[in-house]
Design an enzyme around this catalytic site. Sequence first.
Site, PDB file in Angstrom:
ATOM      1  N   GLU A 209     -15.580  11.078  31.078  1.00 17.32           N
ATOM      2  CA  GLU A 209     -16.369  11.463  29.915  1.00 17.32           C
ATOM      3  C   GLU A 209     -17.843  11.241  30.226  1.00 17.32           C
ATOM      4  O   GLU A 209     -18.221  10.218  30.794  1.00 17.32           O
ATOM      5  CB  GLU A 209     -15.962  10.634  28.698  1.00 17.32           C
ATOM      6  CG  GLU A 209     -16.781  10.921  27.463  1.00 17.32           C
ATOM      7  CD  GLU A 209     -16.350  10.078  26.264  1.00 17.32           C
ATOM      8  OE1 GLU A 209     -17.159   9.946  25.326  1.00 17.32           O
ATOM      9  OE2 GLU A 209     -15.215   9.556  26.271  1.00 17.32           O
ATOM     10  N   GLU A 214     -25.810  10.015  22.310  1.00 18.16           N
ATOM     11  CA  GLU A 214     -25.171   9.518  21.095  1.00 18.16           C
ATOM     12  C   GLU A 214     -26.220   8.760  20.297  1.00 18.16           C
ATOM     13  O   GLU A 214     -27.004   7.984  20.856  1.00 18.16           O
ATOM     14  CB  GLU A 214     -24.010   8.579  21.417  1.00 18.16           C
ATOM     15  CG  GLU A 214     -22.851   9.241  22.132  1.00 18.16           C
ATOM     16  CD  GLU A 214     -21.751   8.249  22.441  1.00 18.16           C
ATOM     17  OE1 GLU A 214     -20.781   8.191  21.666  1.00 18.16           O
ATOM     18  OE2 GLU A 214     -21.858   7.536  23.464  1.00 18.16           O
TER      19      GLU A 214
END
Length: 329
Positions: A209, A214
Site C-alpha cells: 500500500e 492522508e
Amino acid sequence: MIDRLTPRILALVGCLAALVPAFAQNDLRTAQARLTLQFLTDPAGEQCRRIETSDPASLIPVALHRTFHDDFDEHPLLNGKWVPHYAGGAAWPQARYWGGDGSDFKRKTTYNGEQQIYVDPRYGGRTTTPLGLDPFKVRDGILSIVATRTPPALKSVLFNNEYVSGILTTQSWFSQKYGYFEIRSKIPVGTGVWPAFWMLADDGGWPPEIDVMEGRGQRPGDLVMTTHWRIPATGRVGSCGFDFSLPGAVTDFHDYGVLWMRDRLVYFIDRKPVSDIKVPIGFDDPMYMIVNLAMGSKYFEGVGFVDAESPVTVEFEIDRISAYQFDSY
C-alpha cells in the site's frame, strides 16, 4: 487506509519551498502532458528518510509523460474512469469484497473503525431501489467528495453508518507499474475527518500500500505520507512514513505525489521531494489509485471517532488527479 499503524518515524517540516532548484518547478495549476521531477542521487535506505537538501548536485532529473488525467470538468461517474466502491479482489480479506451489491462490505473498511458508508446515486443499501445519494459535486472544475450525516430515515437502510460519503477508484480500469501519481487538493479538517489519496495492487492483495496523502482531521495542516509492506520473515506488516506540516493545506490547493521507481519510492509535495524509501519486497504488480473521504478511525491518530463536534458536512476538494510514466525505463 487499511490495518493502519502509527508511522514509526515522524517529522514536522515547516518550510518546503527551498528543496529543489527553480528549473525543476512546473506550473502546479495544470497537469502537463510531460513532466520533469528530481530525486536524490544516492540510494534510498531500507527505512524512509526525509529529504531536506537544496544542493543541485544532490538531485538528478527524470522525464515522464502523462498516462492518466482527470481535471473534473464533469461528474466523475460520467467518463468511465472511476468506480464508486471497492471493485474486487478477495485476496484482501479484511475488505470481504464478496459481500455483494446489497452489502456495505465494498463500501467501507470496517477494520479501521470507519463510521461512513460510501454511496453513489445507484446504490440502494439494504434495498434494491437506488437511493439517489450523490456524494460527488463538481463546480468550476473542482470535484468535492462530500460527507454528510446520514439522514435518520435512511440510517437502517444504510447499515446504521453515521455518515454517507464517497470513494473513487481506478481498479479494473487503470493501473500502472512504476511512474508518478499525483493529486492536487485541499485537505479538510474536523473530528473524524480522514481524507486520503492512496494506491493498492491491482491483483486485490494487501499489502503493498502507498499512502500518497492522508489528512489528520483533528490536526489542521498535518498530512501523512507512508509506505506499507509485508515482512517475509515474520508475516507482519511494516510501515514507514512521515508527518508534514503544511499550514495552507486546508485553504489552498497543493500537489501531493509519489514517484515509484524500481529501487525507490519518492514522495513529493508541490513536486519537491520530501522523503524516500527503498522499494520493499512485494511491490511487483501494477497499482491503482483511490481517493476517498472516510469518517472516523480506530487506529489512525489525529482523526478520532465521530462525535457531536464533528461537522455536519465536510468537503474534500480535488482539482485534478494524474499519472505519468517514465519516458524510458
